[in-house]
Design a protein around this motif. Sequence first.
Motif, PDB file in Angstrom:
ATOM      1  N   VAL A  62       0.986  -1.017   0.029  1.00 22.87           N
ATOM      2  CA  VAL A  62       0.151   0.002  -0.112  1.00 22.87           C
ATOM      3  C   VAL A  62       0.819   1.425  -0.039  1.00 22.87           C
ATOM      4  O   VAL A  62       1.988   1.210   0.258  1.00 22.87           O
TER       5      VAL A  62
ATOM      6  N   LEU B  62      -4.370  -0.397   8.598  1.00 23.37           N
ATOM      7  CA  LEU B  62      -3.944  -1.625   7.849  1.00 23.37           C
ATOM      8  C   LEU B  62      -4.670  -2.950   8.524  1.00 23.37           C
ATOM      9  O   LEU B  62      -3.994  -2.955   9.759  1.00 23.37           O
TER      10      LEU B  62
ATOM     11  N   PHE C 192      -4.347   5.960   7.793  1.00 26.91           N
ATOM     12  CA  PHE C 192      -4.935   4.789   7.560  1.00 26.91           C
ATOM     13  C   PHE C 192      -4.631   3.651   8.328  1.00 26.91           C
ATOM     14  O   PHE C 192      -3.710   3.387   9.084  1.00 26.91           O
TER      15      PHE C 192
ATOM     16  N   LYS D   9      -6.000  -4.947   3.892  1.00 30.82           N
ATOM     17  CA  LYS D   9      -6.623  -3.868   3.159  1.00 30.82           C
ATOM     18  C   LYS D   9      -6.313  -2.663   3.995  1.00 30.82           C
ATOM     19  O   LYS D   9      -6.054  -2.825   5.244  1.00 30.82           O
ATOM     20  N   SER D  10      -6.289  -1.293   3.377  1.00 34.68           N
ATOM     21  CA  SER D  10      -6.159  -0.199   4.376  1.00 34.68           C
ATOM     22  C   SER D  10      -7.546   0.721   4.302  1.00 34.68           C
ATOM     23  O   SER D  10      -8.178   0.547   3.134  1.00 34.68           O
ATOM     24  N   GLU D  11      -8.063   1.019   5.389  1.00 34.64           N
ATOM     25  CA  GLU D  11      -9.107   1.887   5.350  1.00 34.64           C
ATOM     26  C   GLU D  11      -8.777   3.205   6.317  1.00 34.64           C
ATOM     27  O   GLU D  11      -7.994   3.303   7.081  1.00 34.64           O
TER      28      GLU D  11
END
Length: 395
Positions: free
Chosen positions: A192, A230, A228, A234-236
């Motif tokens: 990412v 992790l 973000f 996934k990253s949000e």
Amino acid sequence: MFKRFTLFLLTICLASCQKDPNQSSIPTLIVDIDNVTEAKLSDYFESIDYVWMEDESTEDASIGVMHRLILHRDKFYIFDEDICICFYIFSDKGDFIRKVRGYGDGPGSYMYPSSFQVVQDTIRLVDISQRKILSYDLDGNWLYDAKLRSPALEVFVDTKGNEFYYAASYLSTDIMNQVQVYDQVGTLNFEVFPFRGTFEEIKTINREPFIEINEGVVFLEQYADTLFLLKNEKSEPFLLFDFLKKGFTKSDLNQIKDYEPLEYLDYLNNRIPLYFLGMAVGNQRYFLGYFQYRNNHYLGIYDFEKTSGSVFKSGIINDLDQGKVIHGLSNLNDSSVYAWTTGRDLYKHVQHLRSKMTDQTWETFVKGEGYKLVSTANRAKNSENRVLMILKWKK
């Protein structure tokens, strides 16, 4: 060098600062530096304790620079990558145990250590120059070397055993992203945060780019307006910063690209827009991050339980025991953070408190809320070594 570095950073910022209008549901810290007050320890922490890293027994106990401090089981491990290029081992009471050095280019030796962590009773030291991880037992005895999975400035292992590699673009032409995440068996799960900007060979070095919060790992990207989380490959978005039009703009980039070095340094020190320093601590409820605007520093605190935030002067008033103002917090474990001072400075502060109290008030203070503060200051009064000020989070 200066011009290229700044242009790169601002290009990153400008690319990341395009807000999505649908992001209103993401927690947002409004960094309003025009309405700051003073934070108090008692609002966020329930107790303070002191540990002096005693240095009376040997000169080896004198700490140079404390880049990373870890409390594991009954020992403190302190990493100094600049002065002694070593790590120290103290007991959890502050008694000196050992100083471990291994500078060199062979097995069990390092040239440029850049990352330090204790994982499952093993000390891990990353040597960026030889691209390896050195492992030690908890007594500081070298065990083995292992190759890095990819070039990295920092390797952080979370409680699930996932490895988070933080890289700079100049480390290798094969690296396309700032963060690579490997599972316990070494499989690359995801990458990412692509490198952005014209000058990818230059990258900001963040000594602690990861903190583990809320069953995930937060990437503390300096100059960003969005942090973000992790988690689950996934990253949000974790937290947004609203700089109220005081952050970087395109005009800033145009303004400084032709600066000479001295003019550039003046800009950094005195005229730089508001930005996140990449330094923060936190737990499941609170996030405490540090910001800079021109030559002033601020502390932003977000309460996830109350879904609200505040901005304060950078120092936190110690109303728990009238001790020193707290600056520069770092994570210690899930329940605590720490700051530090020196023995001499702590003793000066205690002497100042004494001068303002009557004999009766002082006696009551020493026997009550000030007991740990005063007793530690008296023991460490002639020492320039570190005194840890350990704060336990409120639940």
